[in-house]
Design an enzyme around this catalytic site. Structure first.
Site, PDB file in Angstrom:
ATOM      1  N   GLN A 142       0.861  -1.191   0.000  1.00 21.90           N
ATOM      2  CA  GLN A 142       0.000   0.000   0.000  1.00 21.90           C
ATOM      3  C   GLN A 142       0.895   1.238   0.000  1.00 21.90           C
ATOM      4  OE1 GLN A 142      -1.361   0.866   3.844  1.00 21.90           O
ATOM      5  NE2 GLN A 142      -3.115   2.115   3.256  1.00 21.90           N
ATOM      6  N   SER A 145       1.201   6.719   2.346  1.00 27.67           N
ATOM      7  CA  SER A 145       1.862   7.757   3.161  1.00 27.67           C
ATOM      8  C   SER A 145       3.066   8.358   2.465  1.00 27.67           C
ATOM      9  CB  SER A 145       2.321   7.162   4.488  1.00 27.67           C
ATOM     10  OG  SER A 145       1.251   6.556   5.140  1.00 27.67           O
ATOM     11  N   SER A 177       4.997  -0.838   4.211  1.00 24.68           N
ATOM     12  CA  SER A 177       5.267  -2.173   4.763  1.00 24.68           C
ATOM     13  C   SER A 177       5.375  -3.176   3.625  1.00 24.68           C
ATOM     14  CB  SER A 177       4.122  -2.626   5.679  1.00 24.68           C
ATOM     15  OG  SER A 177       3.793  -1.633   6.601  1.00 24.68           O
ATOM     16  N   GLU A 260      -8.413  -1.487   5.889  1.00 26.26           N
ATOM     17  CA  GLU A 260      -7.243  -1.474   6.780  1.00 26.26           C
ATOM     18  C   GLU A 260      -7.688  -1.469   8.239  1.00 26.26           C
ATOM     19  OE1 GLU A 260      -4.633   1.999   6.435  1.00 26.26           O
ATOM     20  OE2 GLU A 260      -3.008   0.778   7.233  1.00 26.26           O
ATOM     21  N   GLU A 385      -5.015   9.660  17.924  1.00 22.92           N
ATOM     22  CA  GLU A 385      -5.665  10.981  17.939  1.00 22.92           C
ATOM     23  C   GLU A 385      -6.705  11.077  16.825  1.00 22.92           C
ATOM     24  OE1 GLU A 385      -2.366  10.506  18.118  1.00 22.92           O
ATOM     25  OE2 GLU A 385      -2.040  11.123  20.199  1.00 22.92           O
TER      26      GLU A 385
HETATM   27  C1  LIG Z   1       3.482  -0.186  11.681  1.00 23.31           C
HETATM   28  C2  LIG Z   1       3.185   0.786  10.563  1.00 23.31           C
HETATM   29  C3  LIG Z   1       2.927   0.328   9.280  1.00 23.31           C
HETATM   30  C4  LIG Z   1       2.642   1.229   8.245  1.00 23.31           C
HETATM   31  N1  LIG Z   1       2.446   0.744   6.974  1.00 23.31           N
HETATM   32  C5  LIG Z   1       2.130   1.608   5.988  1.00 23.31           C
HETATM   33  C6  LIG Z   1       1.959   1.135   4.651  1.00 23.31           C
HETATM   34  O1  LIG Z   1       2.130  -0.053   4.353  1.00 23.31           O
HETATM   35  N2  LIG Z   1       1.641   2.020   3.677  1.00 23.31           N
HETATM   36  C7  LIG Z   1       1.462   3.356   3.954  1.00 23.31           C
HETATM   37  O2  LIG Z   1       1.136   4.098   3.034  1.00 23.31           O
HETATM   38  N3  LIG Z   1       1.662   3.854   5.205  1.00 23.31           N
HETATM   39  C8  LIG Z   1       1.994   3.008   6.225  1.00 23.31           C
HETATM   40  N4  LIG Z   1       2.209   3.483   7.500  1.00 23.31           N
HETATM   41  C9  LIG Z   1       2.126   4.929   7.738  1.00 23.31           C
HETATM   42  C10 LIG Z   1       0.899   5.367   8.538  1.00 23.31           C
HETATM   43  O3  LIG Z   1      -0.266   5.281   7.760  1.00 23.31           O
HETATM   44  C11 LIG Z   1       1.165   6.810   9.001  1.00 23.31           C
HETATM   45  O4  LIG Z   1       2.294   6.778   9.846  1.00 23.31           O
HETATM   46  C12 LIG Z   1      -0.024   7.378   9.742  1.00 23.31           C
HETATM   47  O5  LIG Z   1      -1.084   7.628   8.868  1.00 23.31           O
HETATM   48  C13 LIG Z   1       0.339   8.699  10.470  1.00 23.31           C
HETATM   49  O6  LIG Z   1       0.959   9.587   9.605  1.00 23.31           O
HETATM   50  P1  LIG Z   1       2.344  10.279   9.959  1.00 23.31           P
HETATM   51  O7  LIG Z   1       3.300   9.203  10.389  1.00 23.31           O
HETATM   52  O8  LIG Z   1       2.722  11.127   8.792  1.00 23.31           O
HETATM   53  O9  LIG Z   1       2.068  11.177  11.228  1.00 23.31           O
HETATM   54  P2  LIG Z   1       1.368  12.610  11.238  1.00 23.31           P
HETATM   55  O10 LIG Z   1       0.109  12.561  10.484  1.00 23.31           O
HETATM   56  O11 LIG Z   1       2.389  13.622  10.842  1.00 23.31           O
HETATM   57  O12 LIG Z   1       1.028  12.779  12.756  1.00 23.31           O
HETATM   58  C14 LIG Z   1       1.970  13.206  13.741  1.00 23.31           C
HETATM   59  C15 LIG Z   1       1.238  13.358  15.080  1.00 23.31           C
HETATM   60  O13 LIG Z   1       0.244  14.394  14.966  1.00 23.31           O
HETATM   61  C16 LIG Z   1      -1.027  13.891  15.347  1.00 23.31           C
HETATM   62  N5  LIG Z   1      -2.077  14.487  14.505  1.00 23.31           N
HETATM   63  C17 LIG Z   1      -2.050  14.617  13.154  1.00 23.31           C
HETATM   64  N6  LIG Z   1      -3.217  15.162  12.719  1.00 23.31           N
HETATM   65  C18 LIG Z   1      -3.981  15.379  13.828  1.00 23.31           C
HETATM   66  C19 LIG Z   1      -5.303  15.901  14.054  1.00 23.31           C
HETATM   67  N7  LIG Z   1      -6.055  16.305  13.040  1.00 23.31           N
HETATM   68  N8  LIG Z   1      -5.774  15.947  15.327  1.00 23.31           N
HETATM   69  C20 LIG Z   1      -5.011  15.500  16.368  1.00 23.31           C
HETATM   70  N9  LIG Z   1      -3.759  15.015  16.225  1.00 23.31           N
HETATM   71  C21 LIG Z   1      -3.257  14.931  14.980  1.00 23.31           C
HETATM   72  C22 LIG Z   1      -0.950  12.398  15.105  1.00 23.31           C
HETATM   73  O14 LIG Z   1      -1.887  11.694  15.887  1.00 23.31           O
HETATM   74  C23 LIG Z   1       0.487  12.086  15.506  1.00 23.31           C
HETATM   75  O15 LIG Z   1       0.586  11.929  16.881  1.00 23.31           O
HETATM   76  C24 LIG Z   1       2.554   2.619   8.525  1.00 23.31           C
HETATM   77  C25 LIG Z   1       2.830   3.090   9.821  1.00 23.31           C
HETATM   78  C26 LIG Z   1       3.157   2.199  10.835  1.00 23.31           C
HETATM   79  C27 LIG Z   1       3.480   2.747  12.190  1.00 23.31           C
END
Ligand SMILES: Cc1cc2nc3c(=O)[nH]c(=O)nc-3n(C[C@H](O)[C@H](O)[C@H](O)COP(=O)(O)OP(=O)(O)OC[C@H]3O[C@@H](n4cnc5c(N)ncnc54)[C@H](O)[C@@H]3O)c2cc1C
Length: 406
Positions: A142, A145, A177, A260, A385
């Site tokens: 997928q 991100s 992943s 998902e 969150e």
């Molecule tokens: C184990 C794992 C597997 C993954 N596998 C995949 C994959 O296969 N493919 C893929 O595309 N992605 C994957 N991801 C990525 C995952 O989808 C993103 O990490 C997730 O959507 C959060 O985005 P970010 O890391 O950019 O954090 P951000 O969105 O930048 O968030 C940072 C912090 O801000 C907070 N925050 C953000 N917006 C808000 C809001 N509106 N209100 C309150 N708080 C907020 C969040 O809760 C977090 O604490 C994976 C992540 C993990 C940990």
């Protein structure tokens, strides 16, 4: 053409197949000091272990598929067996009694990408990939991100520009992943930078072996490397590999995200495979089984684990009945991660320094792998969150957050 098989005949057929191919599961008992003491949530494997798991997973899927048990409810036109969700549930309940090889490498491909292909792809793409995905010949990842687009997925920037019958992709994805062993990926790209952000996106199926695709592993704090950065430089994708209409990629992404949440929240129950018996054994060994605070915390974990798995079952029942799951998926995911936090707290309480310093003692420091994996679960598939925002807005009826996209 779909076949009709009575549940009784299907049960006999399934039992015969499983008995001929795998051993019955023996109930796991925790005997202190015996066997491996590893407890983890994320995949922490060496390259060789990963390869061996992948090969065993593929071999088992092929057997399952050829015997008619890999895609029980799938349309026959694309390689499915065309039976009912009741047949699928029946098989799952019989299979659970047997010790079958892990199907971890197919989790994203079959849990999220394949349903999206079935819902949104052209007939060519369905014919080209669905059977091979369900037979375990190929693996899918997928590609959503990006460094600046996680929770705010609609802010993604990877561009797809049309060039005749093809699209040309440029950009970067992250946290992908399983990209290291994937053959295809579901990617969402920006196709109209001038449209409002949810309206300028398009989904595609991209060949992960195409020229211009570069996969770079990211190492986790627990040691493994199951995620990647994926770079796209002038990668060409045929137009018939588009998912849905041009600029309608948000709908495509939502199909995948719904699946998902179903697979994360619905699969694990409240303790995500961390059995209470293992925690009890740990407390006994450390002489903390009479400690009233630790006992109370363990009871809370056990109760919440039950409540959480019932919430998941409620959400899964809706999906199985053909309804769209509502905020139950978010509640299920949140209750899973809340309980993982409780487990982490109990482990810190009873293990103390043994959780962070490896004395070589069996079954103590090993828990650090699980504890360090928990923050990832709180982020994957929508952060805590974001799940709280969904519950706040859709269950409690609170006003929408100002200026936010989800
Ligand atoms: C184990 C794992 C597997 C993954 N596998 C995949 C994959 O296969 N493919 C893929 O595309 N992605 C994957 N991801 C990525 C995952 O989808 C993103 O990490 C997730 O959507 C959060 O985005 P970010 O890391 O950019 O954090 P951000 O969105 O930048 O968030 C940072 C912090 O801000 C907070 N925050 C953000 N917006 C808000 C809001 N509106 N209100 C309150 N708080 C907020 C969040 O809760 C977090 O604490 C994976 C992540 C993990 C940990």
């Amino acid at each position: 053409m779909s076949e009709t098989v009575s549940e009784e005949a299907f049960r006999a057929e399934a039992l015969e197949f499983l008995q001929a191919n795998v051993k019955p599961k023996v109930e796991e008992t925790t005997n202190w000091g015996e066997g491996s003491d590893r407890v983890s949530l994320l995949s922490e494997k060496t390259k060789e272990e990963e390869q061996a798991e992948l090969e065993a997973a593929k071999e088992w899927r092929q057997k399952l598929f050829d015997a008619g048990f890999a895609w029980i409810t799938g349309p026959t036109a694309y390689g499915g067996r065309g039976l009912t969700p009741a047949h699928e549930r029946l098989f799952a309940s019989i299979e659970a009694e047997f010790d079958t090889p892990s199907q971890g490498p197919f989790g994203i491909g079959l849990g999220m990408v394949a349903p999206t292909i079935l819902a949104h792809a052209t007939d060519e793409v369905k014919q080209a990939y669905l059977r091979r995905l369900w037979r375990g010949e190929i693996v899918a990842c997928q590609l959503f991100s990006e460094p600046v687009a996680g929770s705010d997925l609609a802010g993604l920037q990877t561009r797809a520009l049309r060039d005749g019958d093809e699209w040309v992709l440029n950009g970067q994805k992250v946290w992908t992943s399983g990209a290291q062993y994937s053959d295809i990926g579901e990617i969402i790209c920006r196709t109209d930078p001038d449209a409002p952000k949810h309206k300028g996106l398009t989904g595609f199926v991209v060949n992960m072996h195409a020229p211009g695709v570069e996969v770079r592993p990211l190492r986790q704090m627990t040691g493994g490397a199951s995620f990647n950065e994926v770079f796209f430089t002038d990668v060409r994708v045929p137009d018939d590999h588009r998912l849905g209409d041009v600029n309608q990629g948000w709908t495509v992404a939502l199909t995948t995200l719904m699946n998902e949440r179903a697979s994360i929240g619905g699969g694990g129950g409240g303790g995500s495979g961390v059995g209470a018996s293992r925690l009890i054994e740990l407390m006994r060994h450390l002489g903390r089984d009479s400690d009233p605070i630790a006992r109370q915390r363990l009871a809370e974990i056990f109760i919440n684990s039950r409540v959480s798995s019932y919430t998941s079952m409620r959400a899964m029942a809706k999906i199985k009945a053909g309804q769209l799951p509502g905020p139950e998926m978010s509640i299920a995911k949140l209750s899973l991660t809340n309980n993982l936090q409780r487990i982490s707290g109990l482990l810190s309480l009873v293990l103390g320094p043994k959780l962070v310093a490896d004395s070589g003692e069996w079954g103590t420091y090993a828990w650090s792998e699980l504890v360090l994996g928990i923050p990832g679960m709180r982020v994957a598939g929508g952060t805590d969150e974001i799940m709280r925002n969904i519950v706040g807005e859709r269950v409690l009826g609170l006003p929408k957050e100002p200026g936010l996209s989800k």
